[in-house]
Write a protein that holds these residues in place. Structure first.
Motif: not given
Ligand code: F6P
Length: 538
Positions: A462-487
């Motif tokens: 996962l490559a992103y421009h820089t670890l800013d608040p928007h990117t962190l929010g996006m990264l975390l929510a993507f992982y939350e939804h990944k866990v949702f899909v697996e479940g």
């Protein structure tokens, strides 16, 4: 043939004949074909044990399993957490809505509390909300555990470049008195604000630490100062009032926000104080971007669907037991710990949504540390151990600090690791390398097997421009939804956590014995022996 049967057969074929090194050599477009993007965040999933056929079968499996339908029910506010009869609506905390719970649009309630707690956070930062002696707070201590600790703790560290003069934020979680003692040791009570963060406001650890913090203030400043030095976040507002925290300093949330998804709610107050309301809103906006992506993108280019399907592919069809999350981003040092709760508390389940035993494995063990540190600790096992461990590499294009060649070296290391895991090194290559170094044929033959890397070890980057608040929010929510899909693919309820209850019950049963009372009759001989050894008699 069902999609599952087709995947089983396909996995057997790949296990016999597929190697990532050969797949890359045969197909110059492989990276481009197995990539997905949202804004400046690129997911390169080409270094996985997949072909076009694999993705086709996995996507068919997701369709058969009704993952999209369950996703839509989540966003619609249906009570998909069926064992607690609750909606799962943390997405309502970061999107404008409407979101209906029992016909009521909760968006207005969310906006009202958000406005209040961000105003409080900015007030603390500016000094307008001050300590009992009128001076600004220099230190804020969040007392909470699990979801009331890990998310904000992770995000405060991740976004430390955005502190911009705000107070220092500390976290106390463990009931081990060492945690709070070490934290309080460096603090001036007159300049310290405590946030008591607990969804239920009954959690043993948090209530014990809260009582100790209260004594810390009362002993130094007197009972009258408690009001100025405490605030609370909870869904249990009457319990907060009993503790003595004023309504104006109490920020609520709702039972449809799971603890491990609560950083987006007022539980994120410590983060808001650390980085300010504007940055907190950017963090929420990042989460909302990921939500729209998850909701609207076709599965084929949908990051949570792809990563969730891959997680399922390895756990269910390859039998891999673990998953490494490896941020090449030092400020994500707490990211994996937070994900452990998001993932393992969600998908560490053995019964289906219908209450019957699951037919195969569910959630993997999630672990990891920032690179490059991990390279000098556990990567040996990733490269040459007997169990392949799929890994996620997270890396920014731009660092916050322009410090010589640090970042160039960081990127080079991250990419080198994914390459090494993918390609490996053959016996022939290992031997050739030793001969080139001048070793004798006999020594090269003897030593080469130790230098063989099997390769074919999967990873995502996962490559992103820089670890800013928007990117962190996006990264975390993507992982939350990944866990949702697996479940959803495993057919389990990812939203309860009964597995942590039994330990809590037994601890409560044993506490009187530890405190000098009688040992419960039900205690086994091992517990009796350990109690005798550990509990000092006066
Ligand atoms: O460990 C179980 C758990 O219920 C988590 O799900 C939760 O995040 C944590 O305890 C803390 O609970 P609370 O916020 O109610 O104190």
């Amino acid at each position: 043939m069902t999609a599952v049967e087709a995947l089983r057969r396909h996995q057997t074929e790949l296990a016999e004949s597929f190697h990532l090194r050969a797949a890359f050599a045969a197909d110059p477009d492989r990276a481009e074909r197995f990539a997905a993007q949202e804004g400046d965040l690129l997911l390169d999933y080409s270094k996985n044990l997949i072909t076009d056929e694999t993705m086709k079968l996995l996507l068919a499996h997701a369709r058969d399993a009704g993952v999209e339908a369950l996703r839509d029910r989540m966003f619609a506010g249906d009570a998909i957490n069926l064992t607690e009869n609750r909606p799962v609506l943390h997405v309502a905390l970061r999107n404008p809505g409407p979101f209906r719970v029992d016909g009521h649009d909760v968006s207005q309630d969310v906006a009202a509390v958000l406005g209040r707690f961000l105003a409080f956070a900015d007030g603390v930062r500016s000094g307008e909300i001050a300590s009992s002696d009128g001076r600004p707070f220099t230190d804020v201590v969040n007392i909470g555990i699990g979801g009331s600790d890990l998310g904000p703790r992770m995000a405060v560290r991740a976004l430390s470049p955005y502190r911009e003069g705000g107070p220092k934020v500390h976290f106390v979680a463990n009931v081990d008195g060492a945690d709070i003692a070490d934290t309080l040791a460096g603090l001036d009570p007159a300049r310290t604000l405590f946030l008591i963060a607990s969804k239920t406001f009954t959690t043993q650890e948090t209530m014990t630490n809260a009582a100790t913090a209260r004594r810390f203030i009362v002993e130094a400043l007197g009972e009258a100062s408690v009001g100025a030095h405490f605030a609370a976040i909870s869904t249990a507002l009457p319990k907060v009032a009993e503790f003595g925290i004023a309504e104006t300093r109490t920020f609520g949330f709702w039972d449809w926000v799971g603890g491990r998804y609560s950083v987006w709610s007022a539980i994120g107050l410590s983060l808001a104080i650390a980085v300010g309301g504007r940055n907190f809103r950017a963090f929420l906006a990042g989460g909302a971007t990921a939500d729209t992506h998850f909701r609207e993108r076709p599965m084929r280019s949908n990051i949570p669907f792809i990563t969730g399907l891959l997680g399922h592919w390895y756990r269910t069809f390859w039998g891999y037991t673990s998953h490494a999350v490896l941020p090449y981003d030092q400020r994500l040092v707490e990211f994996t710990a937070h994900l452990q709760q998001v993932d393992m508390e969600s998908n560490g389940k053995s019964v289906t949504r219908a209450g019957t035993p699951v037919s195969g494995p569910t959630g993997a063990v999630v672990f990891g540390e920032p690179g490059t540190n991990g390279q000098h600790a556990f990567y040996q096992l990733l490269h040459q151990g007997t169990d392949p461990i799929p890994a996620d590499f997270l890396i920014a294009a731009e660092p916050h600090e322009a410090l010589g060649d640090h970042h160039a070296k960081l990127i080079a290391n991250a990419l080198a690791q994914t390459q090494a895991l993918m390609r490996g090194r053959t016996l022939e290559e290992a031997k050739r390398q030793l001969l080139d170094k001048g070793l004798s044929e006999a020594d090269a033959v003897r030593l080469a097997p130790h230098r063989v890397f099997p390769g074919n070890r999967p990873s995502n980057t996962l490559a992103y421009h820089t670890l800013d608040p928007h990117t962190l929010g996006m990264l975390l929510a993507f992982y939350e939804h990944k866990v949702f899909v697996e479940g959803a693919l495993w057919g389990i309820n990812s939203f309860d956590q009964w597995g942590v209850e039994l330990g809590k019950e037994l601890a409560n049963e044993l506490l009187p014995a530890v405190m000098g009372g009688t040992v419960p009759k039900s205690a086994d001989s091992s517990t009796r022996q350990l109690l005798a050894h550990l509990v000092t008699k006066e």
